[in-house]
Structure formats: structure tokens, C-alpha cells
Design a protein around this motif. Structure first.
Motif, PDB file in Angstrom:
ATOM      1  N   THR A 169      38.903  51.569  45.877  1.00  0.00           N
ATOM      2  CA  THR A 169      39.123  50.424  46.769  1.00  0.00           C
ATOM      3  C   THR A 169      40.347  49.633  46.341  1.00  0.00           C
ATOM      4  O   THR A 169      41.166  49.235  47.184  1.00  0.00           O
ATOM      5  CB  THR A 169      37.883  49.514  46.803  1.00  0.00           C
ATOM      6  N   ASP A 170      40.491  49.397  45.026  1.00  0.00           N
ATOM      7  CA  ASP A 170      41.681  48.689  44.530  1.00  0.00           C
ATOM      8  C   ASP A 170      42.948  49.441  44.923  1.00  0.00           C
ATOM      9  O   ASP A 170      43.914  48.836  45.393  1.00  0.00           O
ATOM     10  CB  ASP A 170      41.630  48.528  43.009  1.00  0.00           C
ATOM     11  N   ARG A 171      42.947  50.754  44.742  1.00  0.00           N
ATOM     12  CA  ARG A 171      44.124  51.560  45.118  1.00  0.00           C
ATOM     13  C   ARG A 171      44.443  51.401  46.604  1.00  0.00           C
ATOM     14  O   ARG A 171      45.599  51.239  46.986  1.00  0.00           O
ATOM     15  CB  ARG A 171      43.885  53.030  44.799  1.00  0.00           C
ATOM     16  N   GLU A 172      43.418  51.486  47.421  1.00  0.00           N
ATOM     17  CA  GLU A 172      43.610  51.378  48.873  1.00  0.00           C
ATOM     18  C   GLU A 172      44.127  50.000  49.263  1.00  0.00           C
ATOM     19  O   GLU A 172      45.018  49.886  50.110  1.00  0.00           O
ATOM     20  CB  GLU A 172      42.308  51.685  49.599  1.00  0.00           C
ATOM     21  N   HIS A 173      43.581  48.963  48.660  1.00  0.00           N
ATOM     22  CA  HIS A 173      44.021  47.606  48.999  1.00  0.00           C
ATOM     23  C   HIS A 173      45.440  47.341  48.521  1.00  0.00           C
ATOM     24  O   HIS A 173      46.257  46.773  49.255  1.00  0.00           O
ATOM     25  CB  HIS A 173      43.065  46.573  48.419  1.00  0.00           C
ATOM     26  N   ASN A 194      45.368  39.805  53.291  1.00  0.00           N
ATOM     27  CA  ASN A 194      46.114  39.299  52.131  1.00  0.00           C
ATOM     28  C   ASN A 194      45.155  38.921  51.006  1.00  0.00           C
ATOM     29  O   ASN A 194      45.442  39.156  49.841  1.00  0.00           O
ATOM     30  CB  ASN A 194      46.977  38.101  52.514  1.00  0.00           C
ATOM     31  N   GLN A 195      44.010  38.352  51.371  1.00  0.00           N
ATOM     32  CA  GLN A 195      43.027  37.953  50.365  1.00  0.00           C
ATOM     33  C   GLN A 195      42.456  39.178  49.640  1.00  0.00           C
ATOM     34  O   GLN A 195      42.317  39.164  48.422  1.00  0.00           O
ATOM     35  CB  GLN A 195      41.891  37.160  50.994  1.00  0.00           C
ATOM     36  N   GLN A 196      42.167  40.236  50.371  1.00  0.00           N
ATOM     37  CA  GLN A 196      41.646  41.454  49.744  1.00  0.00           C
ATOM     38  C   GLN A 196      42.676  42.059  48.792  1.00  0.00           C
ATOM     39  O   GLN A 196      42.333  42.501  47.696  1.00  0.00           O
ATOM     40  CB  GLN A 196      41.258  42.485  50.803  1.00  0.00           C
ATOM     41  N   ARG A 197      43.911  42.079  49.218  1.00  0.00           N
ATOM     42  CA  ARG A 197      44.973  42.618  48.361  1.00  0.00           C
ATOM     43  C   ARG A 197      45.126  41.771  47.105  1.00  0.00           C
ATOM     44  O   ARG A 197      45.206  42.292  45.995  1.00  0.00           O
ATOM     45  CB  ARG A 197      46.296  42.673  49.118  1.00  0.00           C
TER      46      ARG A 197
END
Length: 64
Positions: free
Chosen positions: A4-8, A17-20
């Protein structure tokens, strides 16, 4: 990083923007807080794996 971190961070999952920002924060926290602990454990108990980690990190960070 988690998948998920990689995808974001890569934008692949079209994150807000908040997820990233949250993904970047989580990764930064792992680098500064967890990785040093992992390195210490490897240094004491599995120096061969620490060397493998160093080779990968140093190889990947070299300019092309």
C-alpha cells in the motif's frame, strides 16, 4: 515498505494527498525508528544478512 505504501507513494493507486503524506510518514518512521533496531539485531545474530542488506542498499543507491 508495504504494498500500500508503494502504491500511494508511486501514485499507482491514485491516492489522496493525505494518503500519500501518511505513507511517506510511515516509511520515514520505519527508516528512522525500526531500521536501526533491525540492523543491530542482524549485526549481532546474522552478520551475513546484514552484509546482504548493505549490498542491496548500496547497489540500488549508486547513480546509473
Amino acid at each position: 515498505m508495504t504494498e500500500t505504501d508503494r502504491e500511494h507513494i508511486s501514485g499507482e493507486s491514485d491516492p489522496s494527498n493525505q494518503q500519500r503524506d501518511q505513507a511517506v510518514y510511515r516509511v520515514s518512521k520505519r527508516i528512522t525508528e525500526e531500521l536501526p533496531k533491525d540492523i543491530a539485531v542482524l549485526a549481532e545474530h546474522r552478520p551475513d544478512k546484514l552484509e546482504e542488506l548493505r549490498e542491496i542498499v548500496c547497489e540500488e543507491s549508486e547513480p546509473e
